[in-house]
Enzyme design. Structure first.
Site, PDB file in Angstrom:
ATOM      1  N   GLU A 141      -2.279 -10.610 -12.429  1.00 33.37           N
ATOM      2  CA  GLU A 141      -2.463 -12.053 -12.289  1.00 33.37           C
ATOM      3  C   GLU A 141      -1.095 -12.723 -12.176  1.00 33.37           C
ATOM      4  O   GLU A 141      -0.187 -12.399 -12.944  1.00 33.37           O
ATOM      5  CB  GLU A 141      -3.215 -12.619 -13.498  1.00 33.37           C
ATOM      6  CG  GLU A 141      -3.674 -14.051 -13.267  1.00 33.37           C
ATOM      7  CD  GLU A 141      -4.535 -14.572 -14.419  1.00 33.37           C
ATOM      8  OE1 GLU A 141      -5.339 -15.472 -14.174  1.00 33.37           O
ATOM      9  OE2 GLU A 141      -4.390 -14.075 -15.545  1.00 33.37           O
ATOM     10  N   GLY A 275       1.261 -12.771 -22.846  1.00 30.35           N
ATOM     11  CA  GLY A 275       0.759 -12.418 -24.160  1.00 30.35           C
ATOM     12  C   GLY A 275      -0.277 -11.321 -24.070  1.00 30.35           C
ATOM     13  O   GLY A 275      -0.259 -10.348 -24.819  1.00 30.35           O
ATOM     14  N   ALA A 276      -1.197 -11.471 -23.129  1.00 27.26           N
ATOM     15  CA  ALA A 276      -2.253 -10.477 -22.903  1.00 27.26           C
ATOM     16  C   ALA A 276      -2.876 -10.778 -21.548  1.00 27.26           C
ATOM     17  O   ALA A 276      -2.620 -11.832 -20.951  1.00 27.26           O
ATOM     18  CB  ALA A 276      -3.303 -10.529 -24.009  1.00 27.26           C
ATOM     19  N   MET A 277      -3.719  -9.856 -21.071  1.00 22.57           N
ATOM     20  CA  MET A 277      -4.333 -10.012 -19.759  1.00 22.57           C
ATOM     21  C   MET A 277      -5.758  -9.508 -19.800  1.00 22.57           C
ATOM     22  O   MET A 277      -6.034  -8.393 -20.232  1.00 22.57           O
ATOM     23  CB  MET A 277      -3.523  -9.251 -18.700  1.00 22.57           C
ATOM     24  CG  MET A 277      -4.111  -9.339 -17.309  1.00 22.57           C
ATOM     25  SD  MET A 277      -4.210 -11.048 -16.725  1.00 22.57           S
ATOM     26  CE  MET A 277      -5.620 -10.931 -15.638  1.00 22.57           C
ATOM     27  N   GLU A 278      -6.677 -10.343 -19.272  1.00 21.47           N
ATOM     28  CA  GLU A 278      -8.110 -10.147 -19.430  1.00 21.47           C
ATOM     29  C   GLU A 278      -8.726  -9.196 -18.415  1.00 21.47           C
ATOM     30  O   GLU A 278      -9.862  -9.403 -17.970  1.00 21.47           O
ATOM     31  CB  GLU A 278      -8.837 -11.495 -19.348  1.00 21.47           C
ATOM     32  CG  GLU A 278      -8.782 -12.195 -17.986  1.00 21.47           C
ATOM     33  CD  GLU A 278      -7.633 -13.167 -17.833  1.00 21.47           C
ATOM     34  OE1 GLU A 278      -7.701 -14.045 -16.949  1.00 21.47           O
ATOM     35  OE2 GLU A 278      -6.643 -13.053 -18.591  1.00 21.47           O
ATOM     36  N   ASN A 279      -8.057  -8.129 -18.052  1.00 26.88           N
ATOM     37  CA  ASN A 279      -8.656  -7.152 -17.143  1.00 26.88           C
ATOM     38  C   ASN A 279      -9.997  -6.694 -17.710  1.00 26.88           C
ATOM     39  O   ASN A 279     -10.087  -6.314 -18.883  1.00 26.88           O
ATOM     40  CB  ASN A 279      -7.740  -5.933 -16.995  1.00 26.88           C
ATOM     41  CG  ASN A 279      -6.284  -6.305 -16.823  1.00 26.88           C
ATOM     42  OD1 ASN A 279      -5.916  -6.983 -15.883  1.00 26.88           O
ATOM     43  ND2 ASN A 279      -5.460  -5.878 -17.758  1.00 26.88           N
ATOM     44  N   GLU A 312      -8.959 -13.262 -24.865  1.00 29.45           N
ATOM     45  CA  GLU A 312      -9.164 -12.318 -23.767  1.00 29.45           C
ATOM     46  C   GLU A 312     -10.625 -11.871 -23.679  1.00 29.45           C
ATOM     47  O   GLU A 312     -11.153 -11.694 -22.574  1.00 29.45           O
ATOM     48  CB  GLU A 312      -8.244 -11.108 -23.933  1.00 29.45           C
ATOM     49  CG  GLU A 312      -6.765 -11.450 -24.039  1.00 29.45           C
ATOM     50  CD  GLU A 312      -6.272 -12.366 -22.931  1.00 29.45           C
ATOM     51  OE1 GLU A 312      -6.741 -12.229 -21.783  1.00 29.45           O
ATOM     52  OE2 GLU A 312      -5.416 -13.220 -23.208  1.00 29.45           O
ATOM     53  N   HIS A 315     -12.791 -14.322 -21.894  1.00 31.97           N
ATOM     54  CA  HIS A 315     -12.649 -14.222 -20.444  1.00 31.97           C
ATOM     55  C   HIS A 315     -13.622 -13.242 -19.806  1.00 31.97           C
ATOM     56  O   HIS A 315     -13.878 -13.326 -18.602  1.00 31.97           O
ATOM     57  CB  HIS A 315     -11.238 -13.746 -20.094  1.00 31.97           C
ATOM     58  CG  HIS A 315     -10.227 -14.826 -19.955  1.00 31.97           C
ATOM     59  ND1 HIS A 315     -10.415 -15.936 -19.181  1.00 31.97           N
ATOM     60  CD2 HIS A 315      -8.969 -14.946 -20.475  1.00 31.97           C
ATOM     61  CE1 HIS A 315      -9.332 -16.693 -19.229  1.00 31.97           C
ATOM     62  NE2 HIS A 315      -8.444 -16.118 -20.015  1.00 31.97           N
TER      63      HIS A 315
END
Length: 859
Positions: A141, A275-279, A312, A315
């Site tokens: 992203e 911080g983090a990623m909502e894969n 996350e 999401h």
């Protein structure tokens, strides 16, 4: 699949043609961790809508070895490849025209595992054996999937993904879905194939390969939940698993839709820019935002982990299942996930009073939105650089705050009904902002679109002024609140809750008035009493400022006990905003907070601490000493009541408050006794087998740094580099920016370009810029090393360095900062940089306007 909306003017140069659309990717990748390269091949099922002689898709920093189209009857059209990295595109010129219908695109390609923390990149860590180990991971992203494989890298071009990873024996391989096949290749490697995903956008695809370990799966109503981590850190995973299990159930119930994937892996990555990623099903995190020991973490550190895990997972439905149509709608994802994280964590740990502490986050958005250089929550996005600029406090915190305001105005149940209707209607598709309002309107019958359009499509927010008129009645009117004081005719549809309380003996009679304040004034009847206490923005959930007429303000400040914690917080925060805008003198803030000596709420003390901290930057000599004495007189009795040791059964927010008071007294109050005790506590906390409450230990680290010399600095560097938990590492690392000796500040600045990880170094430099006495010298270092900073740090994080200038106040330094960035713009973060620079000018104006009068008042 929801059809694409018409392309807005200005986007045509950055949007792919819709003549060819993907429906399913069969993707195989072979990463080589030793050489930091990868090879790949893909077969993409596509639909050709009209005759084409070229296929245009996205690719950056890839080499494409071969490409061809295969028809349903086996016919083949070979293609020649034209790459344009500047445009982020690959054009595949076909040897003949492809007729409309179904085809399969075959592509062979190769790329590098970069060190910029985007696309498909490498991350490293030092193992227990002292050797460096490498893993490969992804961050796509907004528009970096194109760095890993040729694709249609736009959110509305959803497709199913079948991923296969060919990896060396002994390595863990993770992707979005569960493993369906794991077979040796005969050459020391394995071919790991994953199940098909649901239709999703390219930015949600993920793959991770490396020497990671996995916890045993926790069954959450049929969904296996695990944490992946580097070896030796499994003991730090339990809290995240507990949080995630709660949130998965909470969201499935709230949304009324089961979790849309087949498993959830939470993956701790040593190097991670965000911080983090909502894969979907493979959520990646910074280690400090996933791995934690509750026994050694402060309340704030623990809450942050819970917040990010909840964000996350929210999401998975709001963002992954239903996705914005284009990047102008990114707020739909991020604001709602921020709202939902707070809602879920408030249910997970009610004792944290999460909607009270959210007030601080709302204030960060109010602070930016009071600038002339603010922006609407949603604005036109044309290019990938425009998309990068959407990830800021206005998208997340303002967006969440206006959603909370709407929820409280409509009622929580009716609001949730609207969200459920929205998700059911659009699942697996793409939406625009209006789709959300239409769904909530359908569930509530309220004019939601008319109300919310005024908050989403224009920047800023209202100052609601309250006065008493004949009748008696409360008169309310609005005007835009701006720090620069410029008269602005912008107005909003303001959903207001107003509480009117009339004291009556030992009890109080109160009523809530629900009103929609439009461009004209509004009136609310008052009791025939000059003692009625009025709270505009009752509950503190409105995204606005309030200014009371003197008699109303006086009644409020004499009746603090009848205000809720968030209402008291709002009173302090609004007063501080009035000082920054020049509508009230700085001394009025000092006078107001002097009445809060009996305050027990963490958030209120944090607001007091923040305001007094900036005033401290304006003063020198005797005036500064007088302010320090005020701080000691205010916070000293509060700490004495709490003592340094937690009481049995004490709640977690009280423990965190103790830490705030220690920092406030030890640094801002320059209290010798607190400094001496903090130094002793800090040393004790390092001794094996000792127990010091984490909130006290973390505060003692800051105070010790503030008073420390070379000996303490060396210990802190060692602790930062060998800490037992990610939270401890960051405590000691960021404390290096607090040392007051010039030579130690210089060492910290140099460390940021040496041994500090690139994910943390921009934040460390920003903290150096915020150092009260050495911020100017830190700026000189940043300016002199800008080329190295720009080359070393991930592109999206460079503006985080500039964020530190928001704390500077001296006009000569500000002039140099402005001149430098006039010559060194940040195109990816132009709007955010403009906000930092304007906020700097607000500070300079405050110094020029209030420093001398405040000094006179204090002395």
């Amino acid at each position: 699949m929801t059809p694409a909306a018409p392309t807005p003017p200005g986007e045509l140069d950055h949007r792919l043609p819709r003549t060819v659309r993907p429906s399913r990717y069969r993707l195989e990748l072979e990463p080589d961790l030793a050489t930091a390269t990868f090879r790949g091949r893909e077969a993409v099922a596509i639909e050709v809508a009209e005759p084409v002689d070229a296929v245009v898709l996205n690719a950056v920093e890839l080499t494409i070895d071969e490409a061809w189209l295969e028809g349903p009857t086996g016919d083949r059209l070979d293609a020649t490849v034209e790459l344009d990295d500047d445009a982020g595109r690959a054009t595949l010129r076909l040897g003949a025209t492809a007729r409309p219908g179904d085809w399969t695109l075959h592509v062979g390609f190769a790329g590098i595992l970069n060190d910029k923390l985007h696309g498909f990149y490498r991350s490293t860590f030092t193992g227990a054996d002292g050797a460096e180990h490498v893993l490969a991971t992804t961050q796509f992203e907004a528009t970096d999937a194109r760095r890993a494989f040729p694709c249609w890298d736009e959110p509305d071009l959803k497709a199913v993904f079948e991923v296969t990873l060919v990896v060396r024996e002994g390595l863990t391989a993770l992707s979005n879905a569960r493993v369906v096949a794991d077979e040796p290749t005969g050459d020391g490697r394995r071919r790991v194939r994953f199940a098909d995903t649901m239709p999703m956008s390219t930015y949600l695809v993920a793959f991770v390969v490396g020497p990671l370990e996995l916890t045993a799966a926790v069954d959450v109503d049929g969904v296996p939940l695990r944490v992946a981590h580097v070896p030796g850190k499994e003991h730090l995973t339990a809290f995240a698993l507990d949080t995630a299990a709660f949130c998965l159930r909470f969201f499935a119930d709230y949304y009324g839709i089961p979790y849309p994937g087949d498993k959830v892996d939470l993956v701790a990555i040593p190097d991670f820019a965000f911080g983090a990623m909502e894969n979907l099903g493979c959520i990646t995190f910074r280690e400090a935002l996933l791995l934690v020991d509750p026994a050694q973490a402060t309340q704030a550190e623990l809450q942050l982990v819970a917040d990010v895990v909840a964000h996350e997972l929210a999401h998975m439905w709001f963002g992954d299942l239903v996705t914005m149509r284009w990047w102008n709608g990114i707020w739909l994802n991020e604001a709602f996930a921020t709202f939902m994280e707070t809602l879920a964590v408030d249910a997970f740990r009610p004792q944290w009073r999460r909607w009270v502490t959210f007030g601080l986050e709302r204030s960060t958005a109010l602070d930016v939105d009071a600038l002339e250089s603010t922006r609407p929550v949603e604005y036109p996005v044309h290019s990938p650089a425009d998309a990068d600029g959407m990830f800021d406090v206005l998208t997340y915190q303002k967006g969440a705050a206006v959603l909370r305001m709407l929820e409280q105005y409509l009622g929580a149940d009716r609001f949730r009904d609207g969200i459920r209707h929205y998700l059911r209607t659009h699942q697996h598709g793409n939406t625009d902002t209006t789709d959300l309002w239409v769904a909530i309107e359908a569930a509530t019958g309220e004019p939601v679109r008319r109300i919310m359009d005024s908050w989403i499509f224009q920047g800023g927010y209202p100052l609601v002024s309250a006065s008493v008129a004949a009748g008696p009645e409360l008169r309310l009117h609005q005007q835009r609140f701006r720090y620069d004081g410029v008269d602005d005719p912008t107005s909003w549809s303001v959903p207001l809750l107003v509480r009117v309380t009339e004291p009556a003996g030992d009890t109080s009679a109160a009523r809530i008035e629900r009103t929609l304040l439009e461009s004209g004034p509004a009136s609310i009847p008052l009791p025939d009493s000059d003692r009625a206490v009025v709270v505009v923005n009752a509950g503190g959930h409105g995204f606005l400022r309030v200014r009371y007429a003197p008699e109303l303000l006086d009644r409020l400040t004499r009746s603090l006990s009848i205000l809720s914690p968030i209402e008291r917080y709002g009173l302090v925060d609004d007063t501080w905003a009035s000082v920054l805008s020049g509508a009230a003198p700085a001394s009025s803030f000092v006078e107001l907070v002097s009445r809060f000596g009996e305050e027990t709420e963490l958030a209120v003390w944090q607001s007091i601490h923040s305001g007094l901290g900036l005033l401290d930057r304006l003063l020198e000599g005797g005036a500064r000493g007088a302010l320090q004495q005020r701080v000691r007189a205010l916070a000293g009795p509060a700490l004495e009541r709490l003592s340094w040791e937690p009481a049995e059964g004490e709640d977690e927010l009280t423990r965190e408050l103790r830490g705030v008071l220690i920092r406030m007294l030890g640094v801002l109050g320059n209290d010798d006794a607190v400094q001496e005790e903090a130094n002793a506590v800090q040393r004790a906390s390092e001794r094996e087998g000792s127990f010091v409450d984490a909130n006290v230990a973390a505060a003692a680290v800051v105070v010790t740094a503030f008073t420390g010399a070379a000996e303490e600095y060396e210990r802190f560097v060692e602790r930062a580099r060998s800490a037992a938990t990610p939270q401890e590492e960051l405590r000691y690392l960021y404390a290096l920016a607090e040392f007051d000796r010039p030579e130690l500040m210089q060492r910290t600045l140099e460390a940021s370009l040496d041994w500090v990880r690139t994910q943390s170094a921009p934040l460390l430099l920003a903290r150096c810029l915020r150092n009260r006495d050495h911020g100017a010298s830190a700026w000189t270092f940043v300016r002199q090393h800008w080329a190295e900073i720009s080359d070393r740090f991930p592109p999206g994080m460079i503006v985080r360095v500039a964020e530190g200038v928001r704390a500077l106040t001296r006009p000569e330094v500000a002039a140099d900062v402005e001149a430098f960035f006039a010559e060194h713009p940040l195109p990816r973060s132009a709007k955010t940089l403009a906000q930092h620079l304007e906020r700097l000018r607000v500070n300079v104006a405050l110094r020029q306007r209030d420093a001398a009068p405040l000094a006179a008042d204090l002395t």
